[in-house]
Write a protein that holds these residues in place. Structure first.
Motif, PDB file in Angstrom:
ATOM      1  N   LEU A   1      -9.270  -0.915  -1.607  1.00 15.01           N
ATOM      2  CA  LEU A   1      -9.944  -0.152  -0.550  1.00 15.01           C
ATOM      3  C   LEU A   1     -11.388  -0.626  -0.378  1.00 15.01           C
ATOM      4  CD1 LEU A   1      -8.698   3.497  -1.249  1.00 15.01           C
ATOM      5  CD2 LEU A   1      -8.022   1.982   0.624  1.00 15.01           C
ATOM      6  N   ILE A   2     -12.062  -0.876  -1.495  1.00  7.68           N
ATOM      7  CA  ILE A   2     -13.429  -1.395  -1.431  1.00  7.68           C
ATOM      8  C   ILE A   2     -13.442  -2.757  -0.747  1.00  7.68           C
ATOM      9  CG2 ILE A   2     -15.377  -2.228  -2.802  1.00  7.68           C
ATOM     10  CD1 ILE A   2     -14.669  -0.119  -4.889  1.00  7.68           C
TER      11      ILE A   2
ATOM     12  N   ARG B   1       1.049   7.357 -12.009  1.00  8.78           N
ATOM     13  CA  ARG B   1      -0.325   7.832 -12.145  1.00  8.78           C
ATOM     14  C   ARG B   1      -1.070   7.162 -13.296  1.00  8.78           C
ATOM     15  NH1 ARG B   1       0.763  14.214 -10.548  1.00  8.78           N
ATOM     16  NH2 ARG B   1       2.360  13.691  -9.026  1.00  8.78           N
TER      17      ARG B   1
ATOM     18  N   MET C   1      -4.501   2.864 -10.442  1.00 15.81           N
ATOM     19  CA  MET C   1      -5.282   3.652  -9.490  1.00 15.81           C
ATOM     20  C   MET C   1      -6.609   2.958  -9.175  1.00 15.81           C
ATOM     21  SD  MET C   1      -4.449   7.463 -10.994  1.00 15.81           S
ATOM     22  CE  MET C   1      -5.563   8.331  -9.906  1.00 15.81           C
ATOM     23  N   PHE C   2      -7.245   2.383 -10.193  1.00 11.24           N
ATOM     24  CA  PHE C   2      -8.483   1.650  -9.962  1.00 11.24           C
ATOM     25  C   PHE C   2      -8.203   0.324  -9.251  1.00 11.24           C
ATOM     26  CE2 PHE C   2     -10.421   4.698 -12.750  1.00 11.24           C
ATOM     27  CZ  PHE C   2     -11.754   4.710 -12.350  1.00 11.24           C
TER      28      PHE C   2
ATOM     29  N   TRP D   1     -13.803  -7.329  -9.357  1.00 10.72           N
ATOM     30  CA  TRP D   1     -13.396  -5.955  -9.607  1.00 10.72           C
ATOM     31  C   TRP D   1     -12.617  -5.821 -10.907  1.00 10.72           C
ATOM     32  CZ3 TRP D   1     -15.058  -1.461  -8.503  1.00 10.72           C
ATOM     33  CH2 TRP D   1     -14.249  -0.327  -8.647  1.00 10.72           C
TER      34      TRP D   1
ATOM     35  N   SER E   1       0.820  -1.214   0.000  1.00 16.57           N
ATOM     36  CA  SER E   1       0.000   0.000   0.000  1.00 16.57           C
ATOM     37  C   SER E   1       0.854   1.264   0.000  1.00 16.57           C
ATOM     38  CB  SER E   1      -0.933   0.007   1.212  1.00 16.57           C
ATOM     39  OG  SER E   1      -1.822  -1.089   1.173  1.00 16.57           O
TER      40      SER E   1
ATOM     41  N   ALA F   1      -5.909  -0.015  -6.911  1.00 19.66           N
ATOM     42  CA  ALA F   1      -5.819   0.393  -5.504  1.00 19.66           C
ATOM     43  C   ALA F   1      -7.190   0.706  -4.920  1.00 19.66           C
ATOM     44  CB  ALA F   1      -4.896   1.602  -5.376  1.00 19.66           C
ATOM     45  N   PHE F   2      -8.042   1.342  -5.726  1.00 21.66           N
ATOM     46  CA  PHE F   2      -9.383   1.664  -5.260  1.00 21.66           C
ATOM     47  C   PHE F   2     -10.175   0.388  -4.964  1.00 21.66           C
ATOM     48  CE2 PHE F   2     -13.848   3.059  -6.231  1.00 21.66           C
ATOM     49  CZ  PHE F   2     -13.997   3.855  -5.104  1.00 21.66           C
ATOM     50  N   GLY F   3      -9.959  -0.635  -5.787  1.00 19.86           N
ATOM     51  CA  GLY F   3     -10.608  -1.927  -5.546  1.00 19.86           C
ATOM     52  C   GLY F   3     -10.173  -2.556  -4.241  1.00 19.86           C
TER      53      GLY F   3
END
Length: 227
Positions: free
Chosen positions: A65-66, A53, A58-59, A171, A41, A61-63
């Motif tokens: 978090l979800i 970037r 980025m998505f 995801w 992380s 990492a967002f997954g």
């Protein structure tokens, strides 16, 4: 007689607070293994956002978090106790099913495997070898470390691994079958232009593209100086 005030109950932040028995070399090693999600992380995704970037990452990492949010919701709802060793570890006030470490690592391992397989021949087969020989064993070791160190039962880490694998696959499908169509819009938005957010999934060989453009830019600068 002086008034006696009750001592406050203290609670530790358990993100990096991993305990093992003194003198247990295997436990010491597995304690570090148990911190792999933190390294991924902070050392992986944070540094990637600073220097690369890429929207796909980025998505990714967002997954994660979800996935961790789902883990907390399930833990709070089920409220299954940790093993009896929780008393020594001072974590009996938290819940154990499913294991968040196992869920994180198996989500990460499956998503990265699918992403690498999708781009095989683009990033090269060597990257798939790294995933198979490094990432998956790390996921299994992390799962084992949580049982060995006394933080979870076998059932709790298996549940975390199963849920992480399912959410990782789901995801990946959501991102690459639906959300990816919005990548050009995000890239051209005010946010994307300000933060230099980019999507290189349409480039056949990213490493070759960046290498050749870096060389071309250096030659261009050299020519301008010569003039």
């Amino acid at each position: 007689m002086p008034e006696i005030h009750p001592q406050p109950t203290l609670k530790a932040v358990t993100l990096t607070h991993v305990r093992y028995q003194k003198g247990d070399q295997l436990g010491h090693f597995l304690a570090w293994v148990s911190l792999i999600p933190v390294f991924i992380s902070l050392g992986g995704f944070v540094s990637h956002f600073i220097f690369r970037r890429e929207l796909q990452v980025m998505f990714f990492a967002f997954g994660l978090l979800i996935s961790q949010f789902v883990n907390e919701v399930i833990k709070t709802s089920v409220q299954q106790a940790r093993p009896e060793t929780c008393a020594l570890l001072e974590i009996c006030d938290s819940h154990g099913w499913p294991s968040s470490h196992s869920q994180y690592m198996f989500f990460f391992a499956l998503y990265l495997t699918l992403l690498t397989y999708k781009r095989i021949g683009i990033l090269g087969r060597n990257q798939m070898s790294v995933v198979l020989l490094l990432v998956w064993p790390s996921a299994i070791l992390t799962m084992y470390s949580r049982v060995y160190l006394g933080y979870h039962t076998v059932a709790q880490v298996l549940a975390g691994a199963a849920l992480g694998t399912f959410l990782g696959g789901l995801w990946f499908w959501v991102v690459n079958s639906g959300l990816r169509s919005f990548f050009p819009v995000i890239e051209e938005s005010a946010f994307g232009r300000f933060f230099y957010v980019k999507d290189t999934s349409h480039i056949p060989n990213v490493l070759k593209f960046e290498y050749e453009n870096a060389r071309a830019a250096r030659k261009h600068v050299s020519y301008k100086r010569a003039d």
